[in-house]
Design a protein around this motif. Structure first.
Motif, PDB file in Angstrom:
ATOM      1  N   PRO A   1      13.168  26.975  39.561  1.00  0.00           N
ATOM      2  CA  PRO A   1      13.710  27.571  40.797  1.00  0.00           C
ATOM      3  C   PRO A   1      12.901  27.278  42.045  1.00  0.00           C
ATOM      4  O   PRO A   1      13.423  27.378  43.155  1.00  0.00           O
ATOM      5  N   GLN A   2      11.651  26.893  41.915  1.00  0.00           N
ATOM      6  CA  GLN A   2      10.814  26.631  43.080  1.00  0.00           C
ATOM      7  C   GLN A   2      10.662  25.139  43.351  1.00  0.00           C
ATOM      8  O   GLN A   2      10.845  24.679  44.474  1.00  0.00           O
ATOM      9  N   THR A   3      10.353  24.355  42.310  1.00  0.00           N
ATOM     10  CA  THR A   3      10.085  22.932  42.494  1.00  0.00           C
ATOM     11  C   THR A   3      11.343  22.073  42.416  1.00  0.00           C
ATOM     12  O   THR A   3      11.356  20.943  42.905  1.00  0.00           O
ATOM     13  N   GLY A   4      12.376  22.598  41.776  1.00  0.00           N
ATOM     14  CA  GLY A   4      13.596  21.818  41.605  1.00  0.00           C
ATOM     15  C   GLY A   4      13.525  20.798  40.489  1.00  0.00           C
ATOM     16  O   GLY A   4      14.500  20.091  40.218  1.00  0.00           O
ATOM     17  N   LYS A   5      12.395  20.714  39.807  1.00  0.00           N
ATOM     18  CA  LYS A   5      12.242  19.752  38.716  1.00  0.00           C
ATOM     19  C   LYS A   5      12.884  20.284  37.433  1.00  0.00           C
ATOM     20  O   LYS A   5      12.896  21.482  37.188  1.00  0.00           O
ATOM     21  N   ASN A   6      13.420  19.357  36.648  1.00  0.00           N
ATOM     22  CA  ASN A   6      13.972  19.729  35.352  1.00  0.00           C
ATOM     23  C   ASN A   6      12.828  19.975  34.377  1.00  0.00           C
ATOM     24  O   ASN A   6      11.987  19.100  34.156  1.00  0.00           O
ATOM     25  N   THR A   7      12.777  21.162  33.838  1.00  0.00           N
ATOM     26  CA  THR A   7      11.708  21.524  32.912  1.00  0.00           C
ATOM     27  C   THR A   7      12.284  21.770  31.535  1.00  0.00           C
ATOM     28  O   THR A   7      13.386  22.309  31.386  1.00  0.00           O
ATOM     29  N   HIS A   8      11.540  21.378  30.509  1.00  0.00           N
ATOM     30  CA  HIS A   8      12.006  21.508  29.124  1.00  0.00           C
ATOM     31  C   HIS A   8      10.892  22.082  28.263  1.00  0.00           C
ATOM     32  O   HIS A   8       9.721  21.695  28.397  1.00  0.00           O
ATOM     33  N   PHE A   9      11.256  22.997  27.395  1.00  0.00           N
ATOM     34  CA  PHE A   9      10.294  23.631  26.492  1.00  0.00           C
ATOM     35  C   PHE A   9      10.880  23.667  25.084  1.00  0.00           C
ATOM     36  O   PHE A   9      12.104  23.674  24.902  1.00  0.00           O
ATOM     37  N   SER A  10       9.991  23.680  24.111  1.00  0.00           N
ATOM     38  CA  SER A  10      10.427  23.762  22.715  1.00  0.00           C
ATOM     39  C   SER A  10       9.378  24.514  21.907  1.00  0.00           C
ATOM     40  O   SER A  10       8.209  24.576  22.285  1.00  0.00           O
ATOM     41  N   CYS A  11       9.807  25.103  20.806  1.00  0.00           N
ATOM     42  CA  CYS A  11       8.869  25.789  19.923  1.00  0.00           C
ATOM     43  C   CYS A  11       9.381  25.739  18.490  1.00  0.00           C
ATOM     44  O   CYS A  11      10.583  25.837  18.240  1.00  0.00           O
ATOM     45  N   GLN A  12       8.482  25.547  17.568  1.00  0.00           N
ATOM     46  CA  GLN A  12       8.834  25.453  16.157  1.00  0.00           C
ATOM     47  C   GLN A  12       9.381  26.778  15.650  1.00  0.00           C
ATOM     48  O   GLN A  12       9.014  27.849  16.158  1.00  0.00           O
ATOM     49  N   PRO A  13      10.259  26.749  14.652  1.00  0.00           N
ATOM     50  CA  PRO A  13      10.739  28.004  14.064  1.00  0.00           C
ATOM     51  C   PRO A  13       9.603  28.759  13.400  1.00  0.00           C
ATOM     52  O   PRO A  13       8.618  28.155  12.958  1.00  0.00           O
ATOM     53  N   PRO A  14       9.717  30.073  13.302  1.00  0.00           N
ATOM     54  CA  PRO A  14       8.641  30.882  12.726  1.00  0.00           C
ATOM     55  C   PRO A  14       8.538  30.715  11.226  1.00  0.00           C
ATOM     56  O   PRO A  14       9.353  30.041  10.582  1.00  0.00           O
ATOM     57  N   GLU A  15       7.529  31.348  10.668  1.00  0.00           N
ATOM     58  CA  GLU A  15       7.190  31.157   9.258  1.00  0.00           C
ATOM     59  C   GLU A  15       8.324  31.537   8.316  1.00  0.00           C
ATOM     60  O   GLU A  15       8.562  30.842   7.327  1.00  0.00           O
ATOM     61  N   ASP A  16       9.050  32.636   8.600  1.00  0.00           N
ATOM     62  CA  ASP A  16      10.103  33.051   7.670  1.00  0.00           C
ATOM     63  C   ASP A  16      11.212  32.013   7.592  1.00  0.00           C
ATOM     64  O   ASP A  16      11.711  31.696   6.498  1.00  0.00           O
TER      65      ASP A  16
END
Length: 447
Positions: free
Chosen positions: A412-427
């Motif tokens: 919302p501030q920089t206008g850059k496309n940002t991407h995040f990811s995270c592995q599924p949890p242990e269960d």
């Protein structure tokens, strides 16, 4: 970061259509009333102390406050086993399940003369139910020192990895221990008073939803219901979408007014990129597809939503579309690892669409991924000597196997496309590992 799921981060622009059969959905009209004080229901008998019952007039508006309403009824002999909160909700038109749950926890419900305070208590045919709806009570979102798994944070946004079983924001029955309580402490946002009346009138089952538009409206209206514009302005920069209570994974939070408005607009325009992965019972007939079926409240069970084929202008359902791809066929076709990409964000969208195409999520008792179904699919695959291990696997499924794997948006501030990811949890990872041990087949990439 996603060493086990690298292929999940490539968006597939070409997808095939899913053949979606029509289903007939039946409805049972529950009791409806306006200013009812006492409601007694029996075979062929409906009585009220003030004769204010409006029997089956579906055009009438439901009452805005149910405080003091008393329901006395014997469970129908044709009824199958149901949770008591769901059964009571089905008998009082317009009331939310959360409101019923708060009444149960307050000790205002008896079954056969015995006080029941467990919302999941099962009722059976012939049970005599006596329920009095509790008074409306104000809720407060108090800061709580709850650890947060922060994936990214700056002055404008916060991206967190929500654990399974955590409710996103306070609602009747879930006033503390939520993600909002944790964020209030982390970001030092002032304490806020919620109007329970507003919460109940705007959104049902607020602790278990992934509908960004209804969430935003309910959240803002609940702030206004507190009677303070300063409260509204201080908390509105925050939750712009939700995840189901049982769903783990990525969620973005706005930290100021500008970011809130900017992210809300992206959700409204459906430009937010969201990738989920799930473990399903069975494999869909098409390994790659698009489900475009409206979603609305299930008329047979208010606890859940349902995919309802047909036009969306009837008021019963809202347009919904999901893209899916089978990443891996597991246990000889008894299960699958499936990627989902949402075009819309309706309540329980993935769970309802998965059920609609015949692949309910593992561990999703509400939408058909029951322990019994999982056992029936997997037992033939497990050798006799490993049946104990299978039972342990199934009994350990305490939530739908659904994880918000990746999230992308325009900052919302920089206008850059940002991407995040995270592995599924242990269960999730443990169940996947055990299913892979029974067989794994990765479909050939679609050309």
């Amino acid at each position: 970061m996603l060493s086990h799921f690298p292929e999940l981060l490539t968006f597939h622009s070409s997808v095939s259509s899913v053949s979606l059969p029509r289903r007939l959905v039946g409805a049972r009209i529950p009791v409806h009333f306006r200013a009812l004080t006492v409601l007694r229901v029996g075979p062929g008998l409906v009585e009220s102390s003030n004769d204010a019952i409006d029997g089956a007039d579906s055009s009438s508006e439901p009452t805005s406050s149910f405080a003091g309403v008393n329901l006395v009824e014997t469970v129908d002999t044709k009824a199958s086993k149901l949770r008591i909160d769901a059964w009571i909700s089905s008998r009082i038109r317009g009331i939310s399940r959360a409101r019923v749950q708060s009444s149960i926890r307050a000790g205002l419900v008896t079954v056969n003369g015995r006080v029941i305070d467990k919302v999941s208590h099962g009722v059976r045919a012939g049970d005599e139910i006596n329920c009095t709806i509790s008074e409306l009570q104000p809720l407060r979102a108090e800061p709580e020192d709850i650890p947060l798994d922060i994936v990214f944070e700056d002055k404008h946004v916060l991206v967190v990895n929500k654990p399974a079983h955590m409710v996103v924001h306070p609602a009747p029955g879930n006033a503390c221990g939520t993600l909002v309580n944790a964020i209030l402490h982390h970001c030092s946002i002032p304490t806020v008073a919620f109007s329970e009346r507003e919460l109940l009138s705007e959104v049902e089952d607020a602790s278990d939803s992934d509908d960004e538009s209804s969430t935003l409206a309910a959240y803002q209206n609940s702030m206004q219901g507190g009677g303070s514009n300063s409260y509204a302005s201080s908390v509105r920069p925050g939750i712009v979408h939700r995840l189901d209570k049982g769903t783990s994974g990525l969620l973005v939070v706005a930290k100021n007014e500008h970011s809130h408005a900017h992210l809300s607009k992206q959700f409204k325009l459906h430009t937010i990129q969201r990738v989920y992965i799930s473990l399903t019972c069975g494999v869909p007939s098409l390994l790659l597809g698009r489900v475009e079926v409206p979603i609305g409240r299930d008329v047979k069970n208010r606890v859940r939503m349902a995919a309802i084929p047909g036009p969306t202008n009837t008021g019963q359902a809202r347009y919904a579309a999901s893209r899916y791809k089978v990443i891996e066929v597991l246990a000889g076709g008894s299960a699958a690892l499936v990627e989902w990409r949402l075009e819309t964000g309706r309540t329980h969208q993935i769970r309802a669409h998965a059920k609609h195409i015949g692949i309910p999520l593992l561990g999703d008792e509400v939408y058909g991924g029951t322990r019994g179904m999982i056992l029936s699919l997997l037992q033939p695959r497990f050798p006799h000597s490993s049946q104990g291990k299978l039972s342990q696997l199934v009994s350990g499924l305490e939530r739908p196997c659904l994880h918000a794997l990746a999230l992308g948006f325009e900052h919302p501030q920089t206008g850059k496309n940002t991407h995040f990811s995270c592995q599924p949890p242990e269960d999730f990872a443990e169940v996947l590992s055990q299913l892979r041990a029974l067989g794994s087949d990765k479909p050939l990439p679609r050309k």
